[in-house]
Scaffold this active site. Sequence first.
Site, mmCIF file in Angstrom:
data_model
loop_
_atom_site.group_PDB
_atom_site.id
_atom_site.type_symbol
_atom_site.label_atom_id
_atom_site.label_comp_id
_atom_site.label_asym_id
_atom_site.label_seq_id
_atom_site.Cartn_x
_atom_site.Cartn_y
_atom_site.Cartn_z
ATOM 1 N N GLY A 1 0.833 -1.213 0.000
ATOM 2 C CA GLY A 1 0.000 0.000 0.000
ATOM 3 C C GLY A 1 0.861 1.254 0.000
ATOM 4 O O GLY A 1 2.095 1.181 0.012
ATOM 5 N N PHE A 2 0.213 2.399 0.003
ATOM 6 C CA PHE A 2 0.925 3.676 -0.024
ATOM 7 C C PHE A 2 1.860 3.814 1.189
ATOM 8 O O PHE A 2 3.085 3.906 1.037
ATOM 9 C CB PHE A 2 -0.104 4.822 -0.097
ATOM 10 C CG PHE A 2 0.418 6.169 0.289
ATOM 11 C CD1 PHE A 2 1.562 6.696 -0.310
ATOM 12 C CD2 PHE A 2 -0.240 6.932 1.257
ATOM 13 C CE1 PHE A 2 2.046 7.951 0.051
ATOM 14 C CE2 PHE A 2 0.237 8.184 1.618
ATOM 15 C CZ PHE A 2 1.381 8.686 1.015
ATOM 16 N N ASN B 1 -2.997 -8.299 -0.035
ATOM 17 C CA ASN B 1 -3.891 -9.006 -0.973
ATOM 18 C C ASN B 1 -4.228 -8.109 -2.162
ATOM 19 O O ASN B 1 -5.043 -8.465 -3.001
ATOM 20 C CB ASN B 1 -5.175 -9.491 -0.277
ATOM 21 C CG ASN B 1 -6.088 -8.339 0.083
ATOM 22 O OD1 ASN B 1 -5.679 -7.181 0.072
ATOM 23 N ND2 ASN B 1 -7.330 -8.645 0.403
ATOM 24 N N THR C 1 -6.370 -2.777 -2.324
ATOM 25 C CA THR C 1 -6.201 -1.354 -2.690
ATOM 26 C C THR C 1 -4.732 -1.014 -2.965
ATOM 27 O O THR C 1 -4.452 0.029 -3.536
ATOM 28 C CB THR C 1 -6.740 -0.410 -1.579
ATOM 29 O OG1 THR C 1 -6.088 -0.728 -0.342
ATOM 30 C CG2 THR C 1 -8.238 -0.546 -1.424
ATOM 31 N N VAL D 1 -4.937 -11.046 5.077
ATOM 32 C CA VAL D 1 -4.686 -11.258 6.512
ATOM 33 C C VAL D 1 -5.965 -11.484 7.321
ATOM 34 O O VAL D 1 -5.902 -11.782 8.511
ATOM 35 C CB VAL D 1 -3.850 -10.113 7.144
ATOM 36 C CG1 VAL D 1 -2.459 -10.056 6.526
ATOM 37 C CG2 VAL D 1 -4.561 -8.769 7.041
ATOM 38 N N GLY E 1 -2.375 -12.608 17.036
ATOM 39 C CA GLY E 1 -2.096 -14.016 17.366
ATOM 40 C C GLY E 1 -0.729 -14.432 16.843
ATOM 41 O O GLY E 1 0.034 -15.124 17.529
ATOM 42 N N TYR F 1 -15.018 1.715 8.549
ATOM 43 C CA TYR F 1 -13.587 1.978 8.785
ATOM 44 C C TYR F 1 -13.364 2.405 10.239
ATOM 45 O O TYR F 1 -12.511 1.847 10.939
ATOM 46 C CB TYR F 1 -13.119 3.067 7.824
ATOM 47 C CG TYR F 1 -11.642 3.380 7.883
ATOM 48 C CD1 TYR F 1 -10.680 2.402 7.650
ATOM 49 C CD2 TYR F 1 -11.201 4.682 8.145
ATOM 50 C CE1 TYR F 1 -9.324 2.702 7.686
ATOM 51 C CE2 TYR F 1 -9.846 4.985 8.169
ATOM 52 C CZ TYR F 1 -8.909 3.994 7.942
ATOM 53 O OH TYR F 1 -7.578 4.298 7.977
ATOM 54 N N THR G 1 -2.233 11.706 5.498
ATOM 55 C CA THR G 1 -0.845 11.602 5.045
ATOM 56 C C THR G 1 -0.827 11.639 3.520
ATOM 57 O O THR G 1 -1.742 11.130 2.877
ATOM 58 C CB THR G 1 -0.241 10.278 5.569
ATOM 59 O OG1 THR G 1 -0.334 10.295 7.002
ATOM 60 C CG2 THR G 1 1.216 10.120 5.170
#
Length: 309
Positions: free
Chosen positions: A11-12, A33, A36, A58, A103, A146, A176
Amino acid sequence: MKTVLVTGGAGFIGSHLCGFLLSKGFKVIAMDNLATGGLKNIEHLRSNQNFSYIHHDVSKHIAVSEELDFVLHFASPASPIDYQKIPIQTLKVGSLGTHNTLGLALAKKAKYLLASTSEVYGDPLVNPQPETYWGNVNCVGIRGCYDEAKRFAEALAMAYHRIHKLDTKIVRIFNTYGPGMRKDDGRVVPNFITQALKNEPITVYGDGKQTRSFCYVSDLIDGVFSLMSSSLNEPVNIGNPDEHTILEFAEIIKELTKSKSKIIFKPLPVDDPHIRCPDISKAMKELKWKPKVALKEGLSSTIEWFRKN
Ligand code: UDP
């Protein structure tokens, strides 16, 4: 040599973090995955022998054979347009993904860092927002997938810390920006820059009086690294407190790109926070961290990157 697993590594922010950790001498495993993120973000890291990439969601059980010293959980859609398109995956990566990564950290006796967000404060009733503010979130609204996923993730990380004595850290990331953002991720920085570079209308939502405070990605990564190396377990805000209205922000982009774009107004999305600014006293005191890159400086590099890409 310490080994770090970065979820959302393509990701970014995740890809910037992977690059930084490699430069500090870590062995880095990126997991993604690509919901995005994109392999393009980590292309330049692939030839580094200390870097590897695992394609995995994940939210499903994670199996890693190597010993791990750190698990950094950065996997999640983060742009409002993205997470509103895939709200169920967003809730799963924040809940099941956080459970699986916690975990894993416990099994590997690794330290753990959760990428949380200023969205835990919702549409805040206090400004700037200190970590002690509990927030104002609409759990059933379109941003709830979210916000609540990250609030649950924070609660779960604290429970693992309290019950299992896992060394967990929580960074609350404020807006960011920087090179590597997807130009179609729908957020204000890529939208305004691509519109300005094409001399197309700059789309300000609402009256543009809502505020945001933008942190350059290298500053954010410095803050995350300081937190990861610290003994803190409670949440820490990392962001740049230089607060602007979105209309001011549109004018700044117009000026820096020397664009002929007109500024036009579009309806304000539902539940769009009307103010946002981090109180970074805690990061300044406990981590001796503060942002170094001024808005116009960071935007100029970002604009250059968008021009080339
Ligand atoms: N925004 C805007 N025009 C755009 C995209 C976003 O005016 O083309 C506004 C949006 O309504 C919000 C702010 O910019 O008030 C920041 O939006 P963004 O999607 O970047 O992230 P948020 O901070 O809301 O998570």
